[in-house]
Design an enzyme around this catalytic site. Structure first.
Site, mmCIF file in Angstrom:
data_model
loop_
_atom_site.group_PDB
_atom_site.id
_atom_site.type_symbol
_atom_site.label_atom_id
_atom_site.label_comp_id
_atom_site.label_asym_id
_atom_site.label_seq_id
_atom_site.Cartn_x
_atom_site.Cartn_y
_atom_site.Cartn_z
ATOM 1 C CG HIS A 1 -6.918 -5.254 7.658
ATOM 2 N ND1 HIS A 1 -6.464 -6.419 7.079
ATOM 3 C CD2 HIS A 1 -6.586 -4.257 6.794
ATOM 4 C CE1 HIS A 1 -5.876 -6.146 5.921
ATOM 5 N NE2 HIS A 1 -5.931 -4.835 5.728
ATOM 6 C CD GLU B 1 -2.855 -1.381 0.241
ATOM 7 O OE1 GLU B 1 -2.871 -0.570 -0.702
ATOM 8 O OE2 GLU B 1 -3.625 -2.348 0.311
ATOM 9 C CD GLU C 1 -15.417 13.984 25.233
ATOM 10 O OE1 GLU C 1 -14.289 13.501 25.088
ATOM 11 O OE2 GLU C 1 -15.774 14.613 26.238
ATOM 12 C CG HIS D 1 -4.271 0.079 5.817
ATOM 13 N ND1 HIS D 1 -5.644 0.226 5.720
ATOM 14 C CD2 HIS D 1 -3.995 -1.137 5.274
ATOM 15 C CE1 HIS D 1 -6.151 -0.849 5.132
ATOM 16 N NE2 HIS D 1 -5.177 -1.693 4.862
ATOM 17 C CG HIS E 1 -9.181 -3.277 2.804
ATOM 18 N ND1 HIS E 1 -8.525 -3.543 1.617
ATOM 19 C CD2 HIS E 1 -8.205 -3.279 3.754
ATOM 20 C CE1 HIS E 1 -7.240 -3.717 1.842
ATOM 21 N NE2 HIS E 1 -7.016 -3.568 3.132
#
Ligand code: 13P
Ligand code: ZN
Length: 276
Positions: free
Chosen positions: A142, A116, A170, A140, A211
């Protein structure tokens, strides 16, 4: 000081471990990158080697020419990053044209940067511009509640943002710009990188439908905290919906209550997402 002894490596691998403990990094799932400062580079440079080849990325950014990134490796388990950082992580130098990288440290044993990296790179570019250089971390994960939510809710930013804001008081203060949502796409290439970066121009966080999620932050704590808050809010919504027989929660926070919170903390929520 060796690269692995730097405070930067310790902060980076701590996030990897914390994310694993949350259940966000099954196998090699998820990845992390950090845009290094001049001081970071100076501290690590004695261990750099410049003999590995340049690799084109399929994306380009003028504002990242000649910069350096610390990144997780493709196929590497984030859980292992603290145990064998020189195998799991690498430092990349970007070329003068801003369209290729080469490994100058780490990723021993023939490793490559995360698949990625095009998305990380483009996100860094737009977040650098959007925050005047303050954002340095792209993360990133999952995260399971986000993934589950995307099997129930249409991929629409306003719908998602309202659900997340209304599940915990909040949230609207933590991500007042809401979340961007990328509809399902094939991961790992320049198309999803461009789609994500477009949304990152005006969001700290972007959902990848079915994803996971990308977030940005000035620090590792800020990025991790953003992921944590949004993922928790998604979980609260799912639990409330399940407890209500699959129906929408009976008493979500109202638009007016969210506006009261925003007024009290002098925060401006994204235009058009709350009814005035
Ligand atoms: P990498 O192992 O290449 O980082 O891929 C993990 C992932 O989450 C892909 O989206
Ligand atoms: Zn992923």
């Amino acid at each position: 000081m060796t690269v692995t002894d730097t405070p930067l490596l310790k902060s980076f691998t701590r996030l990897c471990e914390d994310g694993f403990r949350q259940g966000w990094h099954e196998a090699n799932g998820g990845n992390l990158s950090y845009r290094m400062t001049g001081e970071d580079v100076a501290a690590c440079e004695p261990e750099f080697s410049f003999d590995r080849p340049w690799v084109e990325m399929g994306v380009q950014a003028n504002n990242l020419k000649s910069s350096f990134f610390l990144v997780t490796g493709a196929g590497k388990f984030l859980h292992n990053a603290p145990l064998c950082p020189a195998d799991c992580l690498g430092i990349l130098q970007i070329n003068d044209a801003g369209n290729a990288w080469r490994i100058v440290w780490g990723l021993e044993n023939g490793g490559k940067p995360t698949s990625e990296f095009p998305t990380h790179f483009m996100n860094h570019s737009v977040r650098l511009a959007a925050t005047d250089g303050a954002n340095r971390v792209i993360y990133h994960a999952h995260c399971p509640n986000i993934i589950t939510l995307s099997t129930l809710v249409e991929p629409d930013a306003r719908t998602w943002t309202r659900i997340l804001w209304k599940s915990m008081t909040e949230c609207v203060l933590v991500f007042p710009q809401g979340v961007g949502v990328v509809p399902w796409m094939v991961p790992g290439g320049s198309d999803i990188a461009q789609a994500t970066a477009k949304l990152m121009e005006s969001h700290d966080a972007v959902v990848w439908t079915q994803h996971g999620m990308f977030v940005s932050g000035d620090t590792f704590d800020a990025a991790f905290g953003m992921m944590h808050v949004i993922e928790k809010s998604a979980g609260l919504y799912l639990a409330a919906r399940a407890a209500n027989g699959g129906n929408e929660p009976a008493f979500p926070i109202s638009d007016d209550q969210l506006l009261q919170v925003c007024r009290a903390f002098d925060v401006r929520p994204r235009e058009g997402f709350l009814a005035r």
